[in-house]
Design a protein around this motif. Structure first.
Motif, short mmCIF file in Angstrom:
data_model
loop_
_atom_site.label_atom_id
_atom_site.label_comp_id
_atom_site.label_asym_id
_atom_site.label_seq_id
_atom_site.Cartn_x
_atom_site.Cartn_y
_atom_site.Cartn_z
N ILE A 1 -12.31 14.98 33.41
CA ILE A 1 -11.73 14.26 34.55
C ILE A 1 -11.04 15.25 35.47
CG2 ILE A 1 -10.10 12.47 35.24
CD1 ILE A 1 -10.52 11.16 32.51
N HIS A 2 -11.58 15.41 36.68
CA HIS A 2 -11.03 16.38 37.63
C HIS A 2 -9.97 15.69 38.49
CE1 HIS A 2 -11.79 19.54 41.02
NE2 HIS A 2 -10.63 19.71 40.41
N LEU A 3 -8.72 15.73 38.00
CA LEU A 3 -7.59 15.11 38.70
C LEU A 3 -6.42 16.08 38.77
CD1 LEU A 3 -7.06 11.48 37.29
CD2 LEU A 3 -7.99 12.11 39.52
N ARG A 4 -5.71 16.01 39.87
CA ARG A 4 -4.38 16.61 39.98
C ARG A 4 -3.35 15.48 39.91
NH1 ARG A 4 -4.06 21.68 42.07
NH2 ARG A 4 -1.98 21.24 42.92
N ASP A 5 -2.11 15.85 39.64
CA ASP A 5 -0.98 14.91 39.71
C ASP A 5 -1.23 13.66 38.84
OD1 ASP A 5 -0.33 16.73 41.82
OD2 ASP A 5 -1.36 15.44 43.23
N PRO A 6 -1.61 13.81 37.58
CA PRO A 6 -2.00 12.64 36.77
C PRO A 6 -0.79 11.75 36.45
CG PRO A 6 -1.90 14.60 35.40
CD PRO A 6 -1.73 15.08 36.82
N TYR A 7 -0.98 10.46 36.67
CA TYR A 7 0.06 9.47 36.43
C TYR A 7 -0.51 8.40 35.50
CZ TYR A 7 3.93 6.27 37.28
OH TYR A 7 5.03 5.45 37.12
N VAL A 8 0.20 8.13 34.38
CA VAL A 8 -0.28 7.18 33.38
C VAL A 8 0.61 5.95 33.38
CG1 VAL A 8 -0.73 6.79 30.93
CG2 VAL A 8 -1.22 9.02 31.95
N LEU A 9 -0.01 4.79 33.49
CA LEU A 9 0.67 3.50 33.38
C LEU A 9 0.19 2.82 32.11
CD1 LEU A 9 2.49 1.27 34.69
CD2 LEU A 9 0.37 0.33 35.66
N PRO A 10 1.03 2.76 31.06
CA PRO A 10 0.65 2.00 29.87
C PRO A 10 0.97 0.52 30.08
CG PRO A 10 2.29 3.74 29.40
CD PRO A 10 2.29 3.49 30.86
N VAL A 11 0.02 -0.35 29.79
CA VAL A 11 0.24 -1.80 29.89
C VAL A 11 -0.02 -2.38 28.50
CG1 VAL A 11 -0.38 -3.94 31.05
CG2 VAL A 11 -0.44 -1.78 32.32
N ARG A 12 1.06 -2.65 27.78
CA ARG A 12 0.94 -3.07 26.38
C ARG A 12 0.18 -4.38 26.24
NH1 ARG A 12 4.24 -0.41 22.54
NH2 ARG A 12 5.54 1.21 23.50
N GLU A 13 0.41 -5.32 27.17
CA GLU A 13 -0.28 -6.60 27.02
C GLU A 13 -1.78 -6.48 27.21
OE1 GLU A 13 1.99 -6.93 31.05
OE2 GLU A 13 2.20 -5.88 29.11
#
Length: 290
Positions: free
Chosen positions: A6-18
């Motif tokens: 995955i060619h990404l800069r500035d990676p941001y992760v949003l975990p959504v438990r539901e």
């Protein structure tokens, strides 16, 4: 696919438990510096190892004001909606932060409000959401070194709808306040990038942010001595991550393990997302040896 695919800069992760799902956003590496970006994509994973996508999260229509340098999208849940804070640029206009909104983390995201929420005559980037102890929304962002030389970290109040700024921005600190930061050009130009705020369980307020260190792009930690956004802000003397990687954010996985998400190396086109375990150490954070 794996993160190395995955060619990404500035990676941001949003975990959504539901959903039992992690959503990964970032600056598309292929068009980070040149070319016309299609928009922003999102990748999904159940285990942070195998990823699916990319899926189109935002595609601008013909009326959208920006046509280049789509950078650093991050998605926050606020009052039941998903808000994307992202940086955009157009010919003859200052780089600016625009907020987008969607009903689902996959999108589609659409502009929220009439335009950017940063001052029209400021070169700005890397907006992030912060909700203060009174429940009021703020955006923390960077006033870019390209315009002010010693990059500023700023904050501005937002409306309850996150569609406009209220009042003028305030300066929290400047890049050269941190002893680990080195100039990017000459001897008077210092970078501020990638703010991300962390409220500890004991009420302490930290900020991760990026700049140039002696070994390349790096991440440092600033502490609010008052525990409030206004500060004053005290800089740690050494970087948390100091060697050619940055634009960090923290997230807890579904096992409550704390992870730092960054891109490494900071060299185009080699940059890829990477996750590193971290732990609280007194009033700060430490990288955990794997």
């Amino acid at each position: 696919m794996r993160l190395n695919d995955i060619h990404l800069r500035d990676p941001y992760v949003l975990p959504v438990r539901e959903h039992g799902t992690y959503y990964l956003y970032g600056t598309t590496g292929r068009t980070a510096w040149d070319g016309r970006p299609e928009g922003f994509d999102v990748y999904t994973s159940k285990d942070l190892t195998e990823w699916e996508g990319p899926y189109p999260a935002f595609r601008p229509d013909a009326s959208f004001w920006a046509d280049r340098e789509y950078w650093a999208p991050e998605v926050h849940v606020y009052r039941g909606k998903y808000y994307m804070f992202a940086t955009f640029k157009a010919e003859g206009r200052c780089r600016a932060v625009q907020i987008l909104r969607a009903d689902h983390p996959l999108g589609p995201f659409a502009p929220n409000g009439e335009g950017p929420v940063t001052p029209a005559d400021w070169e700005c980037l890397d907006g992030t959401l912060y909700v203060d102890e009174s429940g009021l929304p703020w955006m923390v962002f960077c006033h870019e070194w390209l315009q002010v030389k010693n990059g500023k970290m700023c904050a501005v109040r937002l409306t309850e709808e996150l569609d406009a700024a209220i009042g003028d921005p305030v300066v929290l600190f400047r890049a050269a306040d941190a002893s680990w930061v080195v100039p990017v050009e000459g001897d008077d130009r210092f970078v501020t990038d990638g703010p991300f705020l962390v409220r500890e369980e004991d009420g302490r307020l930290l900020m991760l942010w990026s700049s140039c260190g002696k070994d390349g792009y790096a991440i440092g930690i600033a502490h609010s001595d008052s525990g409030q956004l206004a500060g004053s802000w005290r800089q740690e003397p050494t970087a948390l991550f100091g060697k050619d990687g940055g634009h960090g954010m923290l997230f807890a996985d579904f096992s409550d393990r704390l992870l730092l998400s960054i891109h490494v190396p900071n060299v185009h086109p080699q940059e890829r997302p990477a996750f590193f375990p971290v732990r609280q150490d007194g009033d700060s954070l430490l990288m955990v040896d794997r």
